[in-house]
Scaffold this active site. Sequence first.
Site: not given
Length: 487
Positions: A79, A154, A178
């Site tokens: 990420k 997210s 997330s």
Amino acid sequence: MKLWQLTVQEAHRLLLKRDISSRELTESVLDRIAQVEDRVKAFITVTESVARQMAEEADRRLRQGEHVTPLTGIPIAIKDVLCTKGIRTTCGSRILENFVPPYDATCVKRLKEWGAVFVGKTNMDEFAMGSSTEFSAFFPTANPWDLKRVPGGSSGGSAAAVAAGECCAALGTDTGGSVRQPASFCGIVGLKPTYGRVSRFGLIAFASSLDQVGPMTRTVADCAVLLQAIAGHDPWDSTSIPEPVPDYLQELNKEVNGLTIGLPKEYFGEGVDQRIAQMIYGVAKKLETLGVRIEEVSLPTTEYALSAYYIIAPAEASSNLARYDGVQYGYRVPADDIVEMYCKTRKEGFGREVKHRIMLGTYTLSSGYYEAYYLRAAKVRSLIRRDFEKAFQTCQLLMSPTSPILPFPMGERTTDPLLMKMCDICTIPANMAGLPAISLPCGFIDGLPVGLQLTGPPLSEPLLLRGANWIEKQVGLFNCLAPLSVP
Ligand code: GLN
């Protein structure tokens, strides 16, 4: 079977036997990215040349049998909130669009030490604020199961990349859900470890008392492998737990005898799609026939968790994001004086959702309001923790939906902040209490994946993974890859 379809463990076995090389595996994954990425859009940066170099090094290690780990030569995505030395790290924001960190996050460093191959940095909601990846400053990511729907957020880029076969596994971060919610939306496994189990050093901070890094994989066993690599004490993170790290894989296949699982009734009621609730109840029934004791429990403070989270998280964010002022690094709008420079930089550099949270957080922390908002939210947080402690007196694990709703169409919730935030009602409490929780796929409704969440007491990852591994077998969903057609 194509190489990109292999799980981490399958790939590891073939690499060890020298049936395949990391180079071949990595090329297969890079080809897959080339084939599907224009539709999925999971990556902000694909790092082909870094991946090829790392694969070569992994093959050398495998050839010489030197420092070989269960991740040596395995393609992994990261990420874009985690700092990667020499690789652009944007955090999904214009303000860090051209930021190249001079150091690695500790979990990234550990993956490197384990010999993993980095294929790219994944898309995310700006500063990890969101539940759909639509708040990325660059572009939205699509759900590989239905390209018109969101992958969750997210860590939506990581989840979509894993589900689309654009990597064998990925790292995400979880402040209020997330890792777990996008895992649920994309039909994969996602774990948020106990707060402090994984170092936050080099993770670009959103809400420091809630943030945790977690693995995203296509099987529970793969999740255990990744956790093994990244867990452990780190002197660079003062909140990291100095406890030794158990052997998660070894724990995985132990017997699950005499397990009591609690179903928190607040996670099945209002606001929860009843088809999802019924599916989780169905799994509970099945487990009951296999000897698990199922008990209804109550976590009464759940009702206030969302409100308290949206005070605490923005408050911490407003303080953490003060550093993006155009002075030392990141985006800068030149101006005649420094105040104007600050204002213009932050106005242009941050997106709407981030500004919204900075304003909320600054307001709740301002003098006169602190007691009314932040302090009360902190008290609610203690009550949430106490609810869980009480529940864990009678059961070892809690089971619930991960998300109250199915993956929704893109654009459906972007203009309704409350609707967007309602996505997090089942995941936020674990962050507020610092507990480990895992999401794994348990079925499909209208062709869309449904996630089941297990939550455990602090540092119960061995039991959590064992329970999840066993449920994965009962449910029979393993290595789910989205059926993306290739032209
Ligand atoms: N969706 C939640 C939020 O927007 C959680 C985000 C996260 O876990 N990073 O705050």
